[in-house]
Design a protein around this motif. Structure first.
Motif, PDB file in Angstrom:
ATOM      1  N   ASP A   4       6.886  -1.032   5.100  1.00 47.63           N
ATOM      2  CA  ASP A   4       5.519  -1.273   4.355  1.00 47.63           C
ATOM      3  C   ASP A   4       4.086  -1.316   4.979  1.00 47.63           C
ATOM      4  N   PHE A   5       3.264  -0.622   4.636  1.00 47.50           N
ATOM      5  CA  PHE A   5       2.662  -0.494   5.298  1.00 47.50           C
ATOM      6  C   PHE A   5       1.356  -1.569   4.363  1.00 47.50           C
ATOM      7  N   ASN A   6       0.644  -2.991   4.159  1.00 45.85           N
ATOM      8  CA  ASN A   6       0.650  -4.304   2.599  1.00 45.85           C
ATOM      9  C   ASN A   6      -1.025  -5.115   3.529  1.00 45.85           C
ATOM     10  N   TYR A   7      -1.707  -4.852   1.687  1.00 43.73           N
ATOM     11  CA  TYR A   7      -2.428  -5.714   1.910  1.00 43.73           C
ATOM     12  C   TYR A   7      -2.101  -6.714   2.575  1.00 43.73           C
ATOM     13  N   VAL A   8      -2.706  -7.172   3.416  1.00 42.01           N
ATOM     14  CA  VAL A   8      -2.292  -9.004   3.364  1.00 42.01           C
ATOM     15  C   VAL A   8      -4.095 -10.072   3.419  1.00 42.01           C
ATOM     16  N   PHE A   9      -3.766 -10.859   2.814  1.00 39.61           N
ATOM     17  CA  PHE A   9      -4.914 -11.930   2.065  1.00 39.61           C
ATOM     18  C   PHE A   9      -4.866 -13.223   2.224  1.00 39.61           C
ATOM     19  N   LEU A  10      -5.414 -14.123   2.423  1.00 44.85           N
ATOM     20  CA  LEU A  10      -5.409 -15.366   2.260  1.00 44.85           C
ATOM     21  C   LEU A  10      -5.099 -15.945   0.592  1.00 44.85           C
ATOM     22  N   LYS A  11      -3.883 -17.087   0.232  1.00 40.13           N
ATOM     23  CA  LYS A  11      -3.321 -17.251  -0.890  1.00 40.13           C
ATOM     24  C   LYS A  11      -4.070 -17.784  -1.583  1.00 40.13           C
ATOM     25  N   ASN A  12      -4.489 -17.664  -2.731  1.00 32.25           N
ATOM     26  CA  ASN A  12      -5.671 -18.868  -3.757  1.00 32.25           C
ATOM     27  C   ASN A  12      -6.513 -18.471  -3.142  1.00 32.25           C
ATOM     28  N   THR A  13      -6.913 -16.962  -3.245  1.00 35.72           N
ATOM     29  CA  THR A  13      -8.323 -17.042  -3.177  1.00 35.72           C
ATOM     30  C   THR A  13      -8.511 -15.716  -3.755  1.00 35.72           C
ATOM     31  N   ASN A  14      -9.950 -15.308  -4.447  1.00 39.23           N
ATOM     32  CA  ASN A  14     -10.341 -13.726  -4.576  1.00 39.23           C
ATOM     33  C   ASN A  14     -10.243 -12.280  -3.965  1.00 39.23           C
ATOM     34  N   ALA A  15      -9.274 -12.752  -2.635  1.00 41.20           N
ATOM     35  CA  ALA A  15      -9.356 -11.698  -2.147  1.00 41.20           C
ATOM     36  C   ALA A  15      -8.522 -10.246  -3.281  1.00 41.20           C
ATOM     37  N   LYS A  16      -7.559 -10.603  -3.391  1.00 39.22           N
ATOM     38  CA  LYS A  16      -6.545  -9.659  -4.519  1.00 39.22           C
ATOM     39  C   LYS A  16      -7.255  -8.841  -5.259  1.00 39.22           C
ATOM     40  N   ASN A  17      -9.013  -9.724  -6.463  1.00 38.35           N
ATOM     41  CA  ASN A  17      -9.878  -8.637  -6.807  1.00 38.35           C
ATOM     42  C   ASN A  17     -10.755  -7.853  -6.059  1.00 38.35           C
ATOM     43  N   LEU A  18     -10.730  -8.115  -4.781  1.00 33.14           N
ATOM     44  CA  LEU A  18     -11.629  -7.590  -4.041  1.00 33.14           C
ATOM     45  C   LEU A  18     -10.169  -5.855  -3.797  1.00 33.14           C
ATOM     46  N   ILE A  19      -9.985  -5.872  -3.182  1.00 32.71           N
ATOM     47  CA  ILE A  19      -8.556  -4.945  -2.750  1.00 32.71           C
ATOM     48  C   ILE A  19      -8.861  -3.778  -4.116  1.00 32.71           C
ATOM     49  N   ASN A  20      -8.044  -5.042  -5.622  1.00 35.71           N
ATOM     50  CA  ASN A  20      -8.544  -3.552  -6.909  1.00 35.71           C
ATOM     51  C   ASN A  20      -9.410  -2.393  -6.729  1.00 35.71           C
ATOM     52  N   ILE A  21     -10.399  -3.671  -6.083  1.00 34.41           N
ATOM     53  CA  ILE A  21     -11.733  -2.778  -6.179  1.00 34.41           C
ATOM     54  C   ILE A  21     -12.174  -1.641  -5.270  1.00 34.41           C
ATOM     55  N   PHE A  22     -11.683  -2.151  -3.939  1.00 27.48           N
ATOM     56  CA  PHE A  22     -11.589  -0.906  -2.951  1.00 27.48           C
ATOM     57  C   PHE A  22     -10.854   0.262  -3.630  1.00 27.48           C
ATOM     58  N   GLU A  23      -9.247  -0.131  -3.706  1.00 25.19           N
ATOM     59  CA  GLU A  23      -8.026   1.150  -4.780  1.00 25.19           C
ATOM     60  C   GLU A  23      -9.154   1.683  -5.634  1.00 25.19           C
ATOM     61  N   ARG A  24     -10.027   1.333  -6.717  1.00 26.65           N
ATOM     62  CA  ARG A  24     -10.096   2.113  -7.808  1.00 26.65           C
ATOM     63  C   ARG A  24     -11.164   3.057  -7.312  1.00 26.65           C
ATOM     64  N   LYS A  25     -12.220   2.210  -6.470  1.00 27.03           N
ATOM     65  CA  LYS A  25     -12.962   3.238  -5.789  1.00 27.03           C
ATOM     66  C   LYS A  25     -13.334   4.768  -5.474  1.00 27.03           C
ATOM     67  N   TYR A  41       1.000  -1.233   0.139  1.00 27.89           N
ATOM     68  CA  TYR A  41      -0.015   0.030  -0.205  1.00 27.89           C
ATOM     69  C   TYR A  41       0.774   0.929   0.477  1.00 27.89           C
ATOM     70  N   SER A  42       1.523   1.153   1.300  1.00 26.31           N
ATOM     71  CA  SER A  42       2.787   2.678   1.245  1.00 26.31           C
ATOM     72  C   SER A  42       4.329   2.042   2.175  1.00 26.31           C
ATOM     73  N   THR A  43       5.190   3.265   1.726  1.00 24.37           N
ATOM     74  CA  THR A  43       6.462   3.387   2.448  1.00 24.37           C
ATOM     75  C   THR A  43       6.208   4.152   3.703  1.00 24.37           C
ATOM     76  N   GLU A  44       6.753   4.228   5.128  1.00 23.46           N
ATOM     77  CA  GLU A  44       5.911   4.911   5.635  1.00 23.46           C
ATOM     78  C   GLU A  44       7.058   4.995   7.130  1.00 23.46           C
ATOM     79  N   LYS A  45       7.392   5.849   7.905  1.00 21.98           N
ATOM     80  CA  LYS A  45       8.847   6.947   7.879  1.00 21.98           C
ATOM     81  C   LYS A  45       8.864   5.944   9.370  1.00 21.98           C
ATOM     82  N   PHE A  46       9.262   6.204  10.358  1.00 19.26           N
ATOM     83  CA  PHE A  46       9.074   5.315  11.766  1.00 19.26           C
ATOM     84  C   PHE A  46      10.247   6.153  12.670  1.00 19.26           C
TER      85      PHE A  46
END
Length: 283
Positions: free
Chosen positions: A262-283, A156-161
């Motif tokens: 790094d701030f990361n989207y994290v999801f279960l492998k072998n699922t449709n979750a990455k498509n939902l992330i793409n939907i969330f990001e572009r809306k 998602y992004s890289t941030e300073k601590f």
């Protein structure tokens, strides 16, 4: 349709207790035992063993669990798609830094589209990863450490601590020696928090720990942490976006230590979750 023995298996992985698993699934304990034995016979291996009266998962159980979590998630999503209106439901988790200070604009833009239903859970990294494992979330946006071999992820992004203090504190807007921070009272997040884990890991790299501080206070609320820092009662270590959220807070750095995470989207492998992330990001 997902084999119900898989659901039983996942519940036993979660509870590690045959009796509790049966209660939560509204089954008898012998029924749970029979489901597990049936799976073990089918795959010709043991998934659970007792050692000193305590139940443990075998290495084969961990392999099956990764598959089973994804299969259960996909089954739930299929049921959702077959029985819903035209709306897509997204269940998201976020760690407290991100939920409180980072992701607001994304959510506001996403909610402008009425074809989507949305829920957000804000919690610490440990609890969010457990929710992912138990199929209570589609994905989580976290700043904490996680097993990149186990989960899928997307940056998602890289941030300073940085360190934070009141604007009247001697550390304000300075770079200081690491030994100087141990004369201070420090506020950290609760155990399980990604922010705390990152700070403790950095201390460990420098051969220190929280025990080196004069006083350590654990608080889960960022707003309360900010208030105590502003009143000059303590210092803390957080992401720079928090230090910039209040004009009464100043940041400081430690000589020779520059932490970017790094701030990361994290999801279960072998699922449709990455498509939902793409939907969330572009809306």
């Amino acid at each position: 349709m997902l084999d119900y023995r898989i659901i039983t298996f996942l519940k036993l992985c979660e509870t590690m207790n045959y009796h509790i698993a049966g209660d939560e699934l509204h089954m008898t304990q012998p029924s749970v035992t029979n489901h597990i034995k049936s799976l073990e016979q089918e795959y010709a291996c043991k998934f659970f063993i007792y050692n000193n009266k305590k139940l443990y998962m075998t290495k084969e159980a961990f392999i099956l669990k990764d598959y089973a979590m994804a299969a259960y998630y996909n089954d739930l999503e299929l049921r959702n798609n077959l029985n819903k209106s035209n709306k897509t439901t997204i269940k998201m988790g976020a760690t407290k830094t991100i939920g409180d200070f980072v992701v607001k604009d994304n959510i506001v833009n996403f909610l402008k589209n009425e074809n989507y239903e949305f829920s957000l859970i804000v919690d610490n990294t440990e609890h969010l990863l457990k929710s992912l494992d138990n199929n209570k979330l589609d994905f989580a946006l976290i700043e904490g450490l996680f097993d990149k071999n186990k989960y899928g992820y997307k940056l998602y992004s890289t941030e300073k601590f940085v360190g934070i203090c009141s604007k009247n504190h001697p550390f304000a807007n300075k770079s200081i020696k690491i030994q100087d921070i141990f004369n201070e009272s420090i506020i950290v997040r609760e155990v399980g928090s990604g922010t705390r884990a990152i700070f403790e890991k950095e201390l460990e790299k420098q051969n220190y720990s929280l025990k080196n501080f004069k006083k350590v206070t654990s608080i889960s609320s960022f707003e309360l942490i900010k208030s105590l820092v502003i009143e000059n009662n303590a210092i803390s270590f957080v992401y720079d976006i928090i230090s910039k959220s209040d004009e009464n807070i100043c940041s400081f750095e430690i000589d020779g230590i520059h932490i970017m995470k790094d701030f990361n989207y994290v999801f279960l492998k072998n699922t449709n979750a990455k498509n939902l992330i793409n939907i969330f990001e572009r809306k």
